[in-house]
Scaffold this active site. Structure first.
Site, PDB file in Angstrom:
ATOM      1  N   ARG A   7       0.830  -1.141   0.119  1.00  0.00           N
ATOM      2  CA  ARG A   7      -0.021   0.043  -0.034  1.00  0.00           C
ATOM      3  C   ARG A   7       0.988   1.251   0.014  1.00  0.00           C
ATOM      4  NH1 ARG A   7      -2.656  -4.212   1.513  1.00  0.00           N
ATOM      5  NH2 ARG A   7      -0.815  -4.666   2.401  1.00  0.00           N
ATOM      6  N   THR A   8       1.847   1.368   0.880  1.00  0.00           N
ATOM      7  CA  THR A   8       2.562   2.497   0.946  1.00  0.00           C
ATOM      8  C   THR A   8       3.270   2.862  -0.189  1.00  0.00           C
ATOM      9  OG1 THR A   8       2.698   1.999   3.299  1.00  0.00           O
ATOM     10  CG2 THR A   8       4.120   3.915   2.722  1.00  0.00           C
ATOM     11  N   HIS A  60       4.787   5.778  11.783  1.00  0.00           N
ATOM     12  CA  HIS A  60       4.369   5.676  10.115  1.00  0.00           C
ATOM     13  C   HIS A  60       3.381   6.678  10.032  1.00  0.00           C
ATOM     14  CE1 HIS A  60       3.144   4.115   6.259  1.00  0.00           C
ATOM     15  NE2 HIS A  60       3.005   2.888   6.651  1.00  0.00           N
ATOM     16  N   LYS A 107      26.098  -4.266  -0.197  1.00  0.00           N
ATOM     17  CA  LYS A 107      27.403  -4.195  -0.258  1.00  0.00           C
ATOM     18  C   LYS A 107      28.183  -3.384   0.894  1.00  0.00           C
ATOM     19  CE  LYS A 107      27.098  -3.531  -5.238  1.00  0.00           C
ATOM     20  NZ  LYS A 107      27.315  -2.432  -6.149  1.00  0.00           N
ATOM     21  N   ARG A 120      11.246   3.481   3.555  1.00  0.00           N
ATOM     22  CA  ARG A 120      11.001   2.580   4.538  1.00  0.00           C
ATOM     23  C   ARG A 120      11.942   1.973   4.921  1.00  0.00           C
ATOM     24  NH1 ARG A 120       5.567  -1.212   4.881  1.00  0.00           N
ATOM     25  NH2 ARG A 120       4.859   0.760   5.106  1.00  0.00           N
TER      26      ARG A 120
HETATM   27  N1   CP Z   1      -0.263  -0.179   5.813  1.00  0.00           N
HETATM   28  C1   CP Z   1       0.871  -0.200   5.394  1.00  0.00           C
HETATM   29  O1   CP Z   1       2.175   0.324   5.529  1.00  0.00           O
HETATM   30  O2   CP Z   1       0.712  -1.274   4.277  1.00  0.00           O
HETATM   31  P1   CP Z   1       2.059  -1.718   3.554  1.00  0.00           P
HETATM   32  O3   CP Z   1       3.009  -2.544   4.304  1.00  0.00           O
HETATM   33  O4   CP Z   1       1.486  -2.704   2.513  1.00  0.00           O
HETATM   34  O5   CP Z   1       2.666  -0.654   2.958  1.00  0.00           O
END
Ligand code: CP
Length: 320
Positions: free
Chosen positions: A56-57, A136, A86, A108
């Site tokens: 999603r993100t 998040h 590396k 991320r």
């Molecule tokens: N909600 C969320 O962060 O989903 P993903 O891990 O799929 O990005």
């Protein structure tokens, strides 16, 4: 401006983000307006730098940027397929990317604090797309937007957070956002080892926000306005080491924390069931068809909220 924590937002900022997200939703639905907004950030680049798994993100940032006319480059598995494999440091990777002239880097990472570490090394805005057991923030914004659009308020709510509250960064971030609004109260329901951590509870105490903790999810459901459920974050250990000095993994789903038919019988008719997704067995599929389940719509809101955030940051019009 970096987007690192949900604590950096004010209710006024959220109001602007939500309003713009709703405008973008209308514009995307209209063919002419859709083409117009696709010129807003033409020739700009967004980098999706993902060192940990995401659907999603990553893809909603990708869609959001392209709907604003941006080019998107990136890697979905930087841990394995970037020079991190590396031994390159995160700081060096970020500094090198900046040389190519992107307008924003969406990061991320599995390590708590990685986004702040990247921001220290970056002139380019860093958007924290989830850092370990930390935060998040863009998820918290889309979660709050989902609640606001359904309830027309973010105040006076009883929100039940359940599941893995120790590693569930989305719950941590949303608690912080909602704690800015008056008259909310929370129930945190989990096994003791996955309980909400003290940093968040201390913040609530400082802000005078009432909360209770329970190992029995059902006792809180009767007057819940919002149920925010989370999965076991099996992919990473707890932040605290065990008595033997080793990282602690929690991988077994306690059946008491599977949301199913009983919850549907107890929850009020007007309540909402949310989940940041992915769902990994902690919500019975029977819930998907219940009108109180909002998690698909919630995920969909992510694209519009991220469009709003990108636009506000890149156009320098973010409200202070
Ligand atoms: N909600 C969320 O962060 O989903 P993903 O891990 O799929 O990005």
């Amino acid at each position: 401006m970096h987007i690192l924590s949900s604590e950096q937002f004010t209710p006024e900022m959220l109001g602007d983000i939500f309003m713009l997200a709703d405008e973008f939703r209308e514009q995307v639905a209209d063919q002419d307006l859709r083409h117009e907004i696709a010129t807003l950030h033409e020739d700009e680049f967004l980098v999706n730098l993902f060192y940990a798994a995401s659907t999603r993100t990553r893809l909603s940032f990708d869609f959001a940027a392209q709907r604003l006319g941006m080019n998107v480059v990136g890697t979905e598995n930087a841990e394995q397929f970037s020079s991190a494999a590396k031994g390159e440091t995160l700081e060096h990777s970020i500094k090198v990317l900046a040389e190519y002239g992107p307008s924003v880097i969406v990061l991320r990472h599995k390590a708590t604090g990685a986004a702040a570490q990247a921001a220290e090394a970056s002139e380019v805005p860093i958007f924290n797309a989830g850092d370990g057991n930390g935060e998040h923030p863009t998820q918290a914004l889309l979660d709050a937007h989902t609640i606001y659009n359904e309830r027309q308020t973010l105040s006076g709510l009883h929100v039940v957070f359940g599941g893995d509250l120790a590693r569930g960064r989305t719950a941590r971030s949303l608690v912080k956002v909602l704690s800015m609004y008056p008259d909310n109260r929370y129930t945190f329901t989990s096994t003791p080892e996955l309980a909400m951590r003290d940093d968040v509870k201390n913040l609530l105490t400082e802000r005078g926000v009432p909360f209770t903790e329970s190992e029995d999810p059902e006792e809180a459901f009767g007057d819940a306005d919002v149920v925010y459920w989370t999965r076991l974050q099996k992919e990473r250990p707890l932040d605290e080491l065990g008595a033997d000095g080793q990282p602690v993994m929690v991988e077994e789903q306690d059946p008491r924390f599977i949301l199913g038919k009983t919850a549907l019988e107890i929850l009020p008719k007007e309540s909402m069931i949310m989940h940041p997704m992915p769902i990994d067995g902690e919500i019975d599929p029977v819930v998907d068809a219940d009108p109180r389940a909002r998690y698909f719509r919630q995920a969909g809101n992510g694209m519009y909220v991220r469009m709003a955030l990108i636009h506000l940051v890149l156009s320098g019009t973010f409200p202070n």
